[in-house]
Design a protein around this motif. Structure first.
Motif, PDB file in Angstrom:
ATOM      1  N   GLN A 428      -5.266   1.494 -18.227  1.00 51.85           N
ATOM      2  CA  GLN A 428      -6.587   1.937 -18.774  1.00 51.85           C
ATOM      3  C   GLN A 428      -6.484   0.527 -18.905  1.00 51.85           C
ATOM      4  OE1 GLN A 428      -9.582   2.086 -22.092  1.00 51.85           O
ATOM      5  NE2 GLN A 428      -8.363   3.568 -22.020  1.00 51.85           N
ATOM      6  N   LEU A 429      -5.289  -0.372 -19.193  1.00 52.63           N
ATOM      7  CA  LEU A 429      -5.946  -2.814 -19.444  1.00 52.63           C
ATOM      8  C   LEU A 429      -5.722  -2.850 -17.628  1.00 52.63           C
ATOM      9  CD1 LEU A 429      -3.822  -3.131 -22.570  1.00 52.63           C
ATOM     10  CD2 LEU A 429      -6.310  -3.072 -22.378  1.00 52.63           C
ATOM     11  N   GLU A 434      -8.255  -4.977 -13.316  1.00 54.38           N
ATOM     12  CA  GLU A 434      -8.416  -5.651 -11.811  1.00 54.38           C
ATOM     13  C   GLU A 434      -9.753  -5.668 -11.045  1.00 54.38           C
ATOM     14  OE1 GLU A 434      -5.976  -2.422  -9.979  1.00 54.38           O
ATOM     15  OE2 GLU A 434      -3.653  -3.240 -11.005  1.00 54.38           O
ATOM     16  N   LYS A 435     -10.899  -4.348 -12.053  1.00 54.41           N
ATOM     17  CA  LYS A 435     -12.236  -4.407 -11.355  1.00 54.41           C
ATOM     18  C   LYS A 435     -12.983  -5.419 -11.742  1.00 54.41           C
ATOM     19  CE  LYS A 435     -12.636   0.466 -11.352  1.00 54.41           C
ATOM     20  NZ  LYS A 435     -13.449   1.725 -11.508  1.00 54.41           N
ATOM     21  N   GLY A 439     -13.964  -8.511  -9.411  1.00 55.43           N
ATOM     22  CA  GLY A 439     -16.138  -9.480  -9.764  1.00 55.43           C
ATOM     23  C   GLY A 439     -15.844 -10.704 -10.074  1.00 55.43           C
ATOM     24  N   GLY A 440     -15.309 -11.882  -9.950  1.00 56.22           N
ATOM     25  CA  GLY A 440     -14.491 -13.320 -10.409  1.00 56.22           C
ATOM     26  C   GLY A 440     -14.998 -13.443 -11.319  1.00 56.22           C
ATOM     27  N   ARG A 441     -14.951 -12.343 -12.493  1.00 59.74           N
ATOM     28  CA  ARG A 441     -14.679 -11.939 -13.685  1.00 59.74           C
ATOM     29  C   ARG A 441     -16.544 -12.419 -14.518  1.00 59.74           C
ATOM     30  NH1 ARG A 441      -9.916 -12.201 -17.119  1.00 59.74           N
ATOM     31  NH2 ARG A 441     -11.216 -13.660 -18.505  1.00 59.74           N
ATOM     32  N   HIS A 460      -7.088 -12.615 -19.948  1.00 62.80           N
ATOM     33  CA  HIS A 460      -6.529 -12.387 -18.780  1.00 62.80           C
ATOM     34  C   HIS A 460      -5.334 -11.098 -18.186  1.00 62.80           C
ATOM     35  CE1 HIS A 460      -8.925 -15.677 -16.291  1.00 62.80           C
ATOM     36  NE2 HIS A 460      -8.997 -16.246 -17.904  1.00 62.80           N
ATOM     37  N   VAL A 461      -5.249 -10.152 -17.595  1.00 60.53           N
ATOM     38  CA  VAL A 461      -4.477  -9.406 -17.301  1.00 60.53           C
ATOM     39  C   VAL A 461      -3.509  -9.638 -16.266  1.00 60.53           C
ATOM     40  CG1 VAL A 461      -3.620  -7.206 -17.350  1.00 60.53           C
ATOM     41  CG2 VAL A 461      -5.615  -7.339 -19.168  1.00 60.53           C
ATOM     42  N   LYS A 462      -2.605  -9.607 -16.273  1.00 62.27           N
ATOM     43  CA  LYS A 462      -1.390  -9.990 -15.250  1.00 62.27           C
ATOM     44  C   LYS A 462      -0.182  -8.918 -14.996  1.00 62.27           C
ATOM     45  CE  LYS A 462      -3.536 -14.675 -14.039  1.00 62.27           C
ATOM     46  NZ  LYS A 462      -4.183 -14.213 -12.808  1.00 62.27           N
TER      47      LYS A 462
END
Length: 525
Positions: A428-429, A434-435, A439-441, A460-462
């Protein structure tokens, strides 16, 4: 001689097979089924054979889906020895204890829920009326000591008095500790007698620390037969442990039957490459923002790989020397196991660390959380650091506490380094992040819910791929093609339908005779 397949047949957990001769029955692995709770529970409760008929057991490696039912065997009459590599025996000291604690904890929690529901129904007369705060507190006081500790004796007595089901663990911590007395760790490449005219020799499988392929050799009436059990096979050119063996002793090269895993038999992984540059980039970007890197990681294998890479980066001075915390009691213990078995390391690790008098899993910035209080303090630490915590899929454990304190801060990074199963919180994270990144955060960040509260996913999620411990189709085929083995027949196990069927088709195209046994099916050798 017969081989019978009971577990991990056309599925990937619950490894359990037997080898029978005129004199002996040998068990190959004794794993827990994992998956949907009720389905796995039903499978795990029933042993497919009577443990008393077994002579000995051969264990390929310490993962719970291969070792997790050993205490059930030993408490029900098994009286042989569990033969495995020395590193596997050492790791099982911690993994089986941890499994028992989980079994006990799950049983206690389910019994508590049953008792709580029963008392609630009693107070409401079975209707839809809501309980008052006073009534809720009365139930809590009866069933709990303080905020967390369950009164298990009170709960179990209540359930029995009311003829309600009492859930018992598959085995207790005491039973797990008793099972460890049956383990016999043996060196690689040295045959050990496991039955009458029957020996076992371990070769490196390259999957995790201590994982082994097993050649079982039976000599009878002037004939010699060899069976090779692959266990789980690893990848080539991965750090720390040696690659899967390709060079087998002359007396073990003619294989009458190979029992072979197929977890990723129809899949190709990303190439193994140096993860340090990507990890370095994430660390520097996060530290430049004044943030911390939070890494959900599995306790056995993944945590140690990350420690290895971080040590190399810190040694080379390529990243700022921020503290690295391991906040997982099990991962801490398993990391010490890794440190005590340099005989399993590959040449690269020897050159990079051992030849310089260094332990790959010990450096100045590396710290292990020792207490719950220390973990709580780390949650609230606003200074930049790295933390590795379980669970690996963010389904529970200490990682959730770190996320609770760090997920709403855009300075921080959540680093995903392993597969996140469908419907897990980790998946879920990944998907929501990713979405947001696409959308450019911009705009309002997505929210995630855990611990009964909504949190904005500002961190941020990498994701870093390339960490899989299982060999893919080409790597498993390489073991067959580039080794000095001559294999008459292959029986595929440990694979879901798509993977095992795809791998069977591929191997038949390579000229091998392949069968996919059903549960309970036997093959005569």
């Amino acid at each position: 001689m017969h081989v019978t397949f009971y577990g991990a047949t056309r599925e990937v957990t619950g490894s359990f097979h037997t080898l029978s001769t005129d004199s002996d029955t040998i068990l190959l692995d004794c794993g827990l089924f994992q998956g949907r709770r009720k389905e796995a529970e039903a499978k795990n409760r029933v042993l497919p054979i009577n443990p008393k008929i077994l002579t000995n057991m051969v264990l390929s490696h310490a993962h719970i889906d291969h070792s997790g039912r050993i205490p059930m065997m030993t408490k029900n009459g098994f009286n042989g020895q569990v033969f495995c590599s020395r590193a596997t025996a050492h790791a099982c000291e911690y993994l089986l204890r941890d499994s028992a604690k989980i079994q006990e904890g799950d049983a206690s929690y389910l019994n508590y829920k049953t008792a709580k529901y029963f008392l609630s129904r009693m107070k409401t007369g079975g209707g839809d009326k809501k309980l008052t705060k006073t009534e809720i507190n009365e139930i809590r006081t009866l069933l709990k000591s303080g905020n967390h500790d369950l009164r298990n004796e009170v709960i179990n007595n209540l359930l029995r008095e009311q003829n309600l089901e009492v859930i018992t663990p598959l085995y207790s911590l005491t039973e797990a500790e008793e099972a460890l007395e049956y383990f016999q760790g043996v060196p690689f490449a040295e045959p050990v007698t496991i039955g009458s005219n029957l020996t076992c020799t371990f070769y490196v499988a390259g999957h995790i620390l201590g994982s082994a392929m097993s050649v079982l050799q039976y000599a009878n009436n002037g004939q010699v037969k060899n069976i090779l059990y692959s266990g789980d096979l690893g990848r080539f050119n991965k750090p720390i442990i040696k690659d899967p063996t390709l060079d087998f002793k002359a007396e073990h090269r003619e294989i009458d039957l190979m029992i072979m895993e197929s977890t990723y038999g129809d899949r190709l992984h990303e190439p193994v490459f140096d993860m340090k540059p990507l990890l370095k980039q994430v660390l520097i970007e996060t530290f430049d923002r004044g943030g911390s890197v939070i890494i959900p990681a599995f306790a056995y294998g993944r945590t140690q790989e990350l420690i290895y890479f971080l040590h190399e980066l810190y040694l080379a001075g390529e990243v700022p020397p921020m503290p690295v915390w391991v906040d997982s009691p099990l991962a801490t213990k398993i990391t010490h196991v890794f440190g005590e078995h340099p005989e399993t390391y590959d040449e690269e690790t020897h050159q990079a660390f051992l030849s310089k008098g260094l332990n790959p899993f010990d450096f100045h910035q590396l710290k292990f959380v020792q207490t719950v209080e220390e973990s709580i303090a780390l949650n609230r630490d606003q200074k930049s650091h790295v933390v590795l915590a379980g669970s690996g899929m963010c389904e529970g454990g200490r990682i959730l506490h770190h996320l609770r304190h760090k997920i709403h801060d855009e300075r921080n990074t959540i680093l995903i380094v392993g597969y996140m199963g469908e419907n897990t919180f980790g998946r879920q994270l990944q998907m929501k992040a990713e979405k947001y990144e696409e959308g450019g955060r911009k705009g309002e960040p997505p929210t995630v819910r855990f611990y009964n509260k909504e949190y904005p996913l500002k961190a941020h999620v990498k994701t870093l791929g390339g960490f899989s411990a299982h060999g893919d189709r080409n790597e498993m085929t390489r073991i067959l093609r580039e080794s000095n083995l001559s294999i008459k027949k292959i029986a595929l196990v440990h694979g879901e339908k798509e993977q095992i069927n795809g791998f069977a088709e591929h191997l038949r195209g390579e000229g091998y005779e392949v069968t996919i046994p059903y549960q309970g099916q036997s093959i005569r050798v």
